[in-house]
Design a protein around this motif. Sequence first.
Motif, PDB file in Angstrom:
ATOM      1  N   VAL A   1       8.838   0.026   8.857  1.00 24.10           N
ATOM      2  CA  VAL A   1       7.608   0.089   8.042  1.00 24.10           C
ATOM      3  C   VAL A   1       7.200   1.435   7.632  1.00 24.10           C
ATOM      4  CG1 VAL A   1       6.942  -2.089   9.742  1.00 24.10           C
ATOM      5  CG2 VAL A   1       5.972   0.351  10.271  1.00 24.10           C
ATOM      6  N   SER A   2       7.954   2.239   8.038  1.00 26.28           N
ATOM      7  CA  SER A   2       7.479   3.657   7.315  1.00 26.28           C
ATOM      8  C   SER A   2       8.575   4.266   6.678  1.00 26.28           C
ATOM      9  CB  SER A   2       6.788   4.529   8.526  1.00 26.28           C
ATOM     10  OG  SER A   2       6.330   5.788   7.949  1.00 26.28           O
ATOM     11  N   HIS A   3       9.691   4.628   7.415  1.00 30.10           N
ATOM     12  CA  HIS A   3      10.895   5.531   6.906  1.00 30.10           C
ATOM     13  C   HIS A   3      11.520   4.986   5.874  1.00 30.10           C
ATOM     14  CE1 HIS A   3      10.533   7.528  11.092  1.00 30.10           C
ATOM     15  NE2 HIS A   3       9.351   7.244  10.476  1.00 30.10           N
ATOM     16  N   PHE A   4      11.823   3.551   5.970  1.00 29.34           N
ATOM     17  CA  PHE A   4      12.533   2.717   4.959  1.00 29.34           C
ATOM     18  C   PHE A   4      11.754   2.601   3.680  1.00 29.34           C
ATOM     19  CE2 PHE A   4      13.564  -1.887   3.430  1.00 29.34           C
ATOM     20  CZ  PHE A   4      14.436  -1.363   2.596  1.00 29.34           C
ATOM     21  N   PRO A   5      10.351   2.435   3.553  1.00 32.04           N
ATOM     22  CA  PRO A   5       9.559   2.373   2.396  1.00 32.04           C
ATOM     23  C   PRO A   5       9.557   3.710   1.657  1.00 32.04           C
ATOM     24  CG  PRO A   5       8.347   1.279   4.199  1.00 32.04           C
ATOM     25  CD  PRO A   5       9.580   1.934   4.746  1.00 32.04           C
ATOM     26  N   GLN A   6       9.559   4.828   2.639  1.00 35.58           N
ATOM     27  CA  GLN A   6       9.788   6.058   2.008  1.00 35.58           C
ATOM     28  C   GLN A   6      11.050   6.366   1.305  1.00 35.58           C
ATOM     29  OE1 GLN A   6       7.347   8.786   1.819  1.00 35.58           O
ATOM     30  NE2 GLN A   6       8.801   9.522  -0.047  1.00 35.58           N
ATOM     31  N   VAL A   7      12.013   5.886   1.793  1.00 30.91           N
ATOM     32  CA  VAL A   7      13.308   6.078   1.197  1.00 30.91           C
ATOM     33  C   VAL A   7      13.473   5.127  -0.253  1.00 30.91           C
ATOM     34  CG1 VAL A   7      15.941   5.661   1.272  1.00 30.91           C
ATOM     35  CG2 VAL A   7      14.821   6.707   3.368  1.00 30.91           C
ATOM     36  N   ALA A   8      13.238   3.861  -0.024  1.00 38.00           N
ATOM     37  CA  ALA A   8      13.111   2.937  -1.042  1.00 38.00           C
ATOM     38  C   ALA A   8      12.186   3.426  -2.181  1.00 38.00           C
ATOM     39  CB  ALA A   8      12.581   1.662  -0.583  1.00 38.00           C
ATOM     40  N   SER A   9      10.936   3.982  -1.962  1.00 36.63           N
ATOM     41  CA  SER A   9      10.212   4.713  -3.012  1.00 36.63           C
ATOM     42  C   SER A   9      10.896   5.881  -3.473  1.00 36.63           C
ATOM     43  CB  SER A   9       8.787   5.042  -2.346  1.00 36.63           C
ATOM     44  OG  SER A   9       7.817   5.403  -3.335  1.00 36.63           O
ATOM     45  N   SER A  10      11.428   6.776  -2.886  1.00 36.75           N
ATOM     46  CA  SER A  10      12.083   7.845  -3.217  1.00 36.75           C
ATOM     47  C   SER A  10      13.270   7.382  -4.246  1.00 36.75           C
ATOM     48  CB  SER A  10      12.680   8.685  -2.244  1.00 36.75           C
ATOM     49  OG  SER A  10      11.495   9.258  -1.472  1.00 36.75           O
ATOM     50  N   LEU A  11      13.947   6.411  -3.655  1.00 38.51           N
ATOM     51  CA  LEU A  11      15.267   6.058  -4.453  1.00 38.51           C
ATOM     52  C   LEU A  11      14.599   5.164  -5.877  1.00 38.51           C
ATOM     53  CD1 LEU A  11      17.577   4.278  -1.856  1.00 38.51           C
ATOM     54  CD2 LEU A  11      18.005   6.262  -3.144  1.00 38.51           C
ATOM     55  N   LEU A  12      13.868   4.483  -5.881  1.00 37.64           N
ATOM     56  CA  LEU A  12      13.158   4.029  -7.084  1.00 37.64           C
ATOM     57  C   LEU A  12      12.524   4.922  -8.042  1.00 37.64           C
ATOM     58  CD1 LEU A  12      12.155   1.562  -8.610  1.00 37.64           C
ATOM     59  CD2 LEU A  12      10.186   1.264  -6.903  1.00 37.64           C
TER      60      LEU A  12
ATOM     61  N   THR B   1       4.626   1.252  -6.334  1.00 35.14           N
ATOM     62  CA  THR B   1       5.611   1.124  -5.527  1.00 35.14           C
ATOM     63  C   THR B   1       6.448   2.722  -5.477  1.00 35.14           C
ATOM     64  OG1 THR B   1       6.947   0.319  -7.650  1.00 35.14           O
ATOM     65  CG2 THR B   1       6.561  -1.254  -5.968  1.00 35.14           C
ATOM     66  N   THR B   2       5.787   3.670  -6.113  1.00 37.08           N
ATOM     67  CA  THR B   2       6.318   4.855  -6.099  1.00 37.08           C
ATOM     68  C   THR B   2       5.365   5.908  -5.606  1.00 37.08           C
ATOM     69  OG1 THR B   2       5.589   5.085  -8.466  1.00 37.08           O
ATOM     70  CG2 THR B   2       8.063   4.742  -7.855  1.00 37.08           C
ATOM     71  N   ARG B   3       4.053   5.614  -5.111  1.00 36.99           N
ATOM     72  CA  ARG B   3       3.099   6.699  -4.600  1.00 36.99           C
ATOM     73  C   ARG B   3       3.676   7.560  -3.520  1.00 36.99           C
ATOM     74  NH1 ARG B   3      -0.201   7.288  -0.138  1.00 36.99           N
ATOM     75  NH2 ARG B   3       0.407   5.310   0.572  1.00 36.99           N
ATOM     76  N   ILE B   4       4.273   6.985  -2.759  1.00 34.51           N
ATOM     77  CA  ILE B   4       4.731   7.959  -1.590  1.00 34.51           C
ATOM     78  C   ILE B   4       5.902   8.523  -1.963  1.00 34.51           C
ATOM     79  CG2 ILE B   4       3.746   6.704   0.307  1.00 34.51           C
ATOM     80  CD1 ILE B   4       6.169   5.036   0.950  1.00 34.51           C
ATOM     81  N   ALA B   5       6.575   8.302  -3.144  1.00 29.75           N
ATOM     82  CA  ALA B   5       7.865   9.184  -3.636  1.00 29.75           C
ATOM     83  C   ALA B   5       7.354  10.671  -3.977  1.00 29.75           C
ATOM     84  CB  ALA B   5       8.425   8.531  -4.919  1.00 29.75           C
ATOM     85  N   ALA B   6       5.742  10.885  -3.902  1.00 34.53           N
ATOM     86  CA  ALA B   6       5.298  12.266  -4.212  1.00 34.53           C
ATOM     87  C   ALA B   6       5.169  12.978  -2.691  1.00 34.53           C
ATOM     88  CB  ALA B   6       3.792  11.974  -4.894  1.00 34.53           C
TER      89      ALA B   6
END
Length: 371
Positions: free
Chosen positions: A192-203, A225-230
Amino acid sequence: MSAAHHVTGPVLVIGTGLLGASLGLGLSRLGVEVWLSDPSPTAARVAQDIGAGTVLQQGEETVPRLVVVAAPPDVTADVVADALTHYDDAIVLDIASVKGSILRQLRLRCDRGELSEQQLSRYVGAHPMAGREKSGPAAARGELFTAMPWVVCAHATSSARAVRAATDVGIDLGATIVRLSAEEHDAAVALVSHFPQVASSLLASRLMNAPGHALALAGNGLRDTTRIAASDPKLWIQILSHNSGELVKILYGLREDLNRLIGTLEDPHAEGALLDLAELMSEGNAGHARIPGKHGAPPQAFSVVTVIVDDRPGQIAELLTAVGSAGVNIEDLRMEHSSGHDVGMVEISVLPGRSAELMEFLTEREWKVVQ
Ligand SMILES: NC(=O)c1ccc[n+]([C@@H]2O[C@H](COP(=O)([O-])OP(=O)(O)OC[C@H]3O[C@@H](n4cnc5c(N)ncnc54)[C@H](O)[C@@H]3O)[C@@H](O)[C@H]2O)c1
Ligand SMILES: O=C(O)C(=O)C[C@]1(C(=O)O)C=C[C@@H](O)C=C1
């Protein structure tokens, strides 16, 4: 300001970045005595300036009852071990985003005789499931933890006093307590946290060489879908590498799904291809519908405006009158008391399009709206 609380100070916060300063701010506002320490004098000073506590000067000593380690995961076990050794009666908790690797490092120290079992019994791991994509004390917020999960990971020999203290901090900060083992925690946050971060960064990484005219079309779908990519790479390389085993299991599943999707889209006119796409979308719908509201409540069709009210007669009536004069219809109402608090939390469900104006209306009239 001083309000009812369970935590007894002094509390020493070690690591006064986003999380440490937010925690210091939240406890200081309740009237708890908070001391601050950080290898970066600037981080400590900024935390003090925003009201998170008082900087513990070099050579100055305090006798904390509770030490909260809010340092990066890589150094957390060292800092916890030092605190357990240096403060011989204090409870020590850390709030790092990973729990298993830190506990294993501390256990190893016990096995080597560098830490005693008595010392380790004063340690409990905790993890507030609350944060931001920003780091440093300037981004801190005292309300960061309100209504968010606060995971307490007691280990086999944690003392009852230590577990109580780790729980009390979460309660005083208005969070919702969840008890898990370190293993259960790490498996859960991988999903619920680490996978979303990776998905957002990849995107977001796909956008690096995107032409300007494409980016100019970006709407809320991309922003959501990209807020946490920052997020801060320095912190996240530590989180991801400390929990790599759990994360990799999820990524294997993703790889299979991606392969299936690529195969389908390579020949979208093949028999069954459209059904496959429909299944993918409806599986996403089903997963999304399972994401709970705050406090673990069922998923909401409405927007929820949360207001903190004093636990005294007449408060709810006044609040409902205020909502009425804003001209907003209440679709549902829920009230929560945190045990031992003098405040309650009122969750007002309204139509999604009306929540922003209601929040503004109530905030202007000095109601404590949780942002
Ligand atoms: N950022 C989030 O969303 C979030 C949410 C929950 C938990 N956490 C956890 O909280 C901890 C702090 O994260 P943050 O977001 O506040 O990071 P941050 O970068 O804002 O702050 C970290 C602070 O730790 C200090 N520090 C570095 N080495 C240290 C050491 N050896 N001893 C003491 N302090 C040291 C740094 O100077 C900095 O001020 C991390 O373990 C992180 O996993 C972060
Ligand atoms: O909201 C955000 O910005 C976060 O990334 C917060 C978040 C999360 O994944 O929910 C990130 C890492 C922390 O360990 C806990 C919370």
